[in-house]
Write a protein that holds these residues in place. Structure first.
Motif, short mmCIF file in Angstrom:
data_model
loop_
_atom_site.label_atom_id
_atom_site.label_comp_id
_atom_site.label_asym_id
_atom_site.label_seq_id
_atom_site.Cartn_x
_atom_site.Cartn_y
_atom_site.Cartn_z
N GLU A 505 0.25 -0.95 -0.21
CA GLU A 505 -0.52 0.48 -0.04
C GLU A 505 1.22 1.08 -0.26
O GLU A 505 0.54 1.72 -0.26
N ASN A 506 1.50 1.02 0.68
CA ASN A 506 3.03 2.12 0.35
C ASN A 506 3.29 2.91 -1.17
O ASN A 506 3.49 4.15 -1.48
N GLU A 507 2.71 2.18 -2.13
CA GLU A 507 2.89 3.07 -3.47
C GLU A 507 1.84 3.37 -3.90
O GLU A 507 2.36 3.98 -4.52
N PRO A 508 0.77 2.79 -3.61
CA PRO A 508 -0.32 3.95 -4.53
C PRO A 508 -0.26 5.05 -3.21
O PRO A 508 -0.34 6.45 -4.19
N MET A 509 0.18 4.99 -2.47
CA MET A 509 0.16 6.47 -1.43
C MET A 509 1.44 7.17 -2.11
O MET A 509 1.53 8.44 -2.40
N THR A 510 2.00 6.80 -2.49
CA THR A 510 3.59 7.56 -3.46
C THR A 510 3.12 8.41 -5.16
O THR A 510 3.29 9.20 -4.54
N ALA A 512 0.13 8.60 -5.29
CA ALA A 512 -0.33 10.15 -4.47
C ALA A 512 -0.80 11.12 -4.58
O ALA A 512 -0.60 12.30 -4.96
N HIS A 513 0.34 10.87 -3.58
CA HIS A 513 1.40 12.93 -3.48
C HIS A 513 2.22 13.28 -4.21
O HIS A 513 1.74 14.12 -4.56
N HIS A 514 2.18 12.18 -5.25
CA HIS A 514 3.45 13.22 -6.81
C HIS A 514 2.37 13.29 -7.56
O HIS A 514 2.82 14.36 -8.55
N GLU A 515 0.79 13.20 -7.58
CA GLU A 515 0.11 13.48 -8.65
C GLU A 515 -0.61 14.61 -7.93
O GLU A 515 -0.23 15.17 -8.65
N ILE A 516 -0.78 15.05 -6.65
CA ILE A 516 -0.57 16.25 -5.68
C ILE A 516 0.15 17.59 -5.99
O ILE A 516 0.37 18.38 -6.70
N TYR A 517 1.32 17.01 -6.54
CA TYR A 517 2.47 17.63 -6.41
C TYR A 517 1.78 18.49 -8.27
O TYR A 517 2.51 19.72 -8.67
N ARG A 518 2.16 17.44 -9.02
CA ARG A 518 1.84 17.95 -10.04
C ARG A 518 0.09 18.40 -10.55
O ARG A 518 0.03 18.44 -12.14
N GLY A 519 -0.27 18.75 -10.50
CA GLY A 519 -1.56 19.21 -10.41
C GLY A 519 -2.46 18.08 -10.44
O GLY A 519 -4.04 18.81 -11.12
N GLN A 520 -2.23 16.59 -10.61
CA GLN A 520 -3.56 15.60 -11.09
C GLN A 520 -4.41 15.14 -9.87
O GLN A 520 -5.32 14.75 -9.87
N ARG A 521 -4.37 16.16 -8.75
CA ARG A 521 -4.83 15.95 -7.63
C ARG A 521 -4.66 16.97 -6.93
O ARG A 521 -3.94 18.56 -6.59
N VAL A 523 -4.01 19.58 -2.93
CA VAL A 523 -3.67 19.15 -2.36
C VAL A 523 -4.89 18.70 -0.92
O VAL A 523 -4.85 18.16 0.09
N ALA A 524 -5.65 19.45 -1.28
CA ALA A 524 -6.78 18.65 0.14
C ALA A 524 -7.70 17.08 -0.03
O ALA A 524 -7.52 16.37 1.26
N GLU A 525 -7.26 16.60 -0.37
CA GLU A 525 -7.18 15.25 -0.93
C GLU A 525 -6.33 14.71 -0.06
O GLU A 525 -7.04 13.31 0.26
N TRP A 526 -5.68 14.74 0.43
CA TRP A 526 -4.28 14.25 1.34
C TRP A 526 -5.19 13.20 2.79
O TRP A 526 -4.93 12.07 2.87
N THR A 527 -5.92 14.11 2.84
CA THR A 527 -6.59 14.20 4.16
C THR A 527 -7.67 12.50 3.83
O THR A 527 -7.42 11.34 5.15
N ALA A 528 -8.28 12.71 3.26
CA ALA A 528 -9.32 11.76 2.47
C ALA A 528 -8.60 9.68 2.30
O ALA A 528 -8.61 9.10 2.39
N LEU A 529 -7.50 10.56 1.86
CA LEU A 529 -6.77 9.78 0.95
C LEU A 529 -5.67 8.59 1.98
O LEU A 529 -5.46 7.98 2.49
N VAL A 530 -5.13 9.67 3.23
CA VAL A 530 -5.12 8.98 4.31
C VAL A 530 -5.85 8.20 5.57
O VAL A 530 -5.17 7.09 6.10
N ASP A 531 -7.19 8.17 5.45
CA ASP A 531 -8.38 7.80 6.39
C ASP A 531 -8.08 6.59 5.78
O ASP A 531 -8.37 5.71 6.44
N ASP A 532 -8.21 6.78 4.17
CA ASP A 532 -8.28 5.65 3.17
C ASP A 532 -7.56 4.24 3.38
O ASP A 532 -7.33 2.92 3.18
#
Length: 555
Positions: A505-510, A512-521, A523-532
């Motif tokens: 599960e670490n790789e999908p989280m990696t 995800a946050h790289h997608e946030i860096y690049r504007g594909q997600r 920043v506010a989505e990180w909280t829900a990603l961590v909950d999941d």
């Protein structure tokens, strides 16, 4: 704490992946590992608990004295400013005595050299060994395929080098390894290692990493504790009159000053982990109010994501890295298209060698940065060993001892004849020594010499790339500074085999946050990603790691 944890997450079934037959081998890929419904329970133990399995640590006294002293805890490698005029012989007798060949599978990240009998380098090393090592050299970039195919078929070589970063991708490696590889404790535990003095000189913590499922299976290759650093094109900074940043505010200010897309120059070729460390993100877990908190759950990680997204949004990152985080950032730095980038500490000498013909090229490591002025940096602490050599289980006792003698010979440290032969071949045949005392490969050496014998064992860390003026001193100074900021995480000194579901599960989280860096997600989505993540694996992993911490008096 025993080798069977009190809080197992899964039961391991080896044949779900490693089944006999070529068809099963072909299917045993990384994708196949991720698709398994079951994976191994983790294990954990401290070096003290494993003491009965491990060699007694005995420093090697026969080497050359370092010009710059190392640290006894391995945080600073000893530095050597020149090659000794008369290298010493570390092993008196050839280690191979049975008259039988040793087969070996090892990786190589360069083109494979000619094989026997056409390779005089192999012939020369084998003569010194007293027998023949026959290598099956596999492409290091696709080495996982070679590992899974070989383990699935069960026909392993006499000696098999398997990097730790590939092991964590194999969900049932521990059971497969215990079925296929020899228990080394009967030959090395305690004072028995005196027969192999170079192996006995490895730190106890490194040897503990070679324990899989309660059995000492792997001969470790010791590594420095630093996972990465930020490098800077010093020549560019000097031309602009700029100093190294000491905190993230200064980093951002300098980045905006050096960034000049019109001149085909960006501030960063890559950026991620440096910011996380500066923000205070732990290596993996930290303790807050008596409970374990994973790095994904920390405020520091969320702050690092927000800061890095800001850097991307400002256009300070090279567009190739924006498009693909796996792009070759070394080429971006080497061509002068960026000023800062992240890499392992070993990249320092590699880059200086690769770009030695670029006028003025100067690469320097940036000291660990704090979040803000007056703050304290954090440096993630890497495992004390990262690669392992395994010996086939069904060999005779004498053959296992022979393989261990070969591993011991191949462990000879800097300043020995064995080191010279393994690294560069025969003097005046494969290399010459120039006026500055630096070995230089001959044309034959460039064709034939490949450091395959290095992968038959480990060796003590050494800082010896003196062919690059000032590098040994600069790296020694960087490590001396950085050592004070290494993360003293709650599992330091424990040999913990991560439960496979957490690793998966670490790789999908990696991603995800790289997608946030690049504007594909957002920043506010990180909280829900961590909950999941918590619901899928995080809370069960916390339970497991809490058990490990409690059983080892870390909580």
């Amino acid at each position: 704490m025993g080798d069977n944890p009190s809080r197992p997450l899964f039961r391991l079934h080896r044949r779900t992946l490693f089944q006999a037959g070529a068809g099963a081998a072909a299917a045993a890929s990384l994708a196949g590992c991720a698709a398994l419904d079951e994976g191994p329970e983790g294990t954990a133990a401290g070096s003290d608990e494993l003491a009965d399995l491990l060699p007694t640590y005995t420093p090697y006294e026969g080497g050359v004295e370092a010009d710059l002293p190392g640290a006894s805890d391995g945080t600073v490698s000893p530095g050597y400013l020149s090659r000794p005029e008369s290298p010493v012989q570390a092993v008196a007798e050839p280690p191979m005595t049975t008259g039988e060949e040793i087969t070996a599978i090892t990786p190589l990240w360069n083109p494979a050299p000619p094989g026997l009998p056409a390779n005089s380098y192999f012939t020369s090393v084998n003569e010194a060994l007293g027998g023949t090592v026959v290598f099956n050299i596999a492409d290091g970039n696709n080495y996982l395929d070679k590992i899974t195919t070989t383990l699935a078929g069960g026909d392993v070589p006499d000696m098999f080098q398997i990097p730790g970063w590939e092991i964590i991708k194999l969900s049932d490696f521990t059971e497969a390894a215990n079925e296929l590889f020899a228990d080394l404790s009967p030959y090395l535990a305690g004072d028995k290692a005196a027969d192999y003095p170079l192996l006995a000189s490895y730190p106890t913590a490194a040897w503990a990493m070679g324990v899989f499922g309660g059995t000492l299976l792997g001969i470790p290759w010791e590594r420095a504790p630093y996972t990465n650093t930020m490098f800077a094109r010093q020549d560019v900074l000097d031309s602009l009159g700029l100093e190294h940043p000491q905190n993230l505010e200064e980093l951002l200010a300098i980045a905006e000053e050096v960034n000049d897309p019109a001149a085909n120059r960006w501030a960063f070729a890559s950026l991620d982990q440096t910011v996380q460390e500066a923000m205070g993100v732990p290596t993996l877990w930290k303790v807050e109010d008596g409970k374990l908190v994973h790095k994904f759950e920390t405020e520091a990680f969320a702050a690092a994501i927000e800061f890095t997204r800001q850097v991307f949004d400002k256009g300070l990152v090279h567009p190739d890295y924006v498009a693909d985080r796996l792009t070759n950032t070394k080429e971006i730095i080497g061509s002068g298209q960026a000023v800062f980038y992240e890499d392992g500490l070993g990249a320092w000498h590699e880059m200086l060698g690769t770009y030695r013909d670029v006028a003025g090229f100067d690469l320097q490591a940036v000291n660990p940065m704090a979040r803000e002025a007056g703050g304290t940096p954090t440096i993630w602490r890497d495992d004390p060993a990262g690669m392992f050599t395994f010996i086939r289980k069904d060999l005779s006792e004498e053959r296992i001892k022979e393989c261990l003698r070969v591993a011991n010979w191949c462990s000879a440290p800097f300043g020995t004849r064995e080191w010279d032969l393994v690294w560069d071949g025969v003097q005046d045949v494969h290399f010459t020594v120039d006026a500055d005392g630096v070995p230089q490969r001959t044309e034959l050496g460039q064709t034939e010499v490949a450091n395959t014998y290095l992968f038959l064992s480990g060796r003590a860390n050494a800082n010896f790339k003196f062919q690059y003026p000032g590098l040994v001193e600069a790296q020694h100074a960087w490590e001396t500074n950085a050592a004070a900021f290494l993360d003293d995480h709650p599992f330091q000194g424990l040999r913990v085999e991560m439960p496979s579901d957490l690793a998966a599960e670490n790789e999908p989280m990696t991603d995800a946050h790289h997608e946030i860096y690049r504007g594909q997600r957002e920043v506010a989505e990180w909280t829900a990603l961590v909950d999941d993540w918590r619901a899928k694996v995080g809370d069960s992993a916390r339970e497991y790691y809490t058990g490990v911490a409690e059983d080892n008096d870390r909580l």
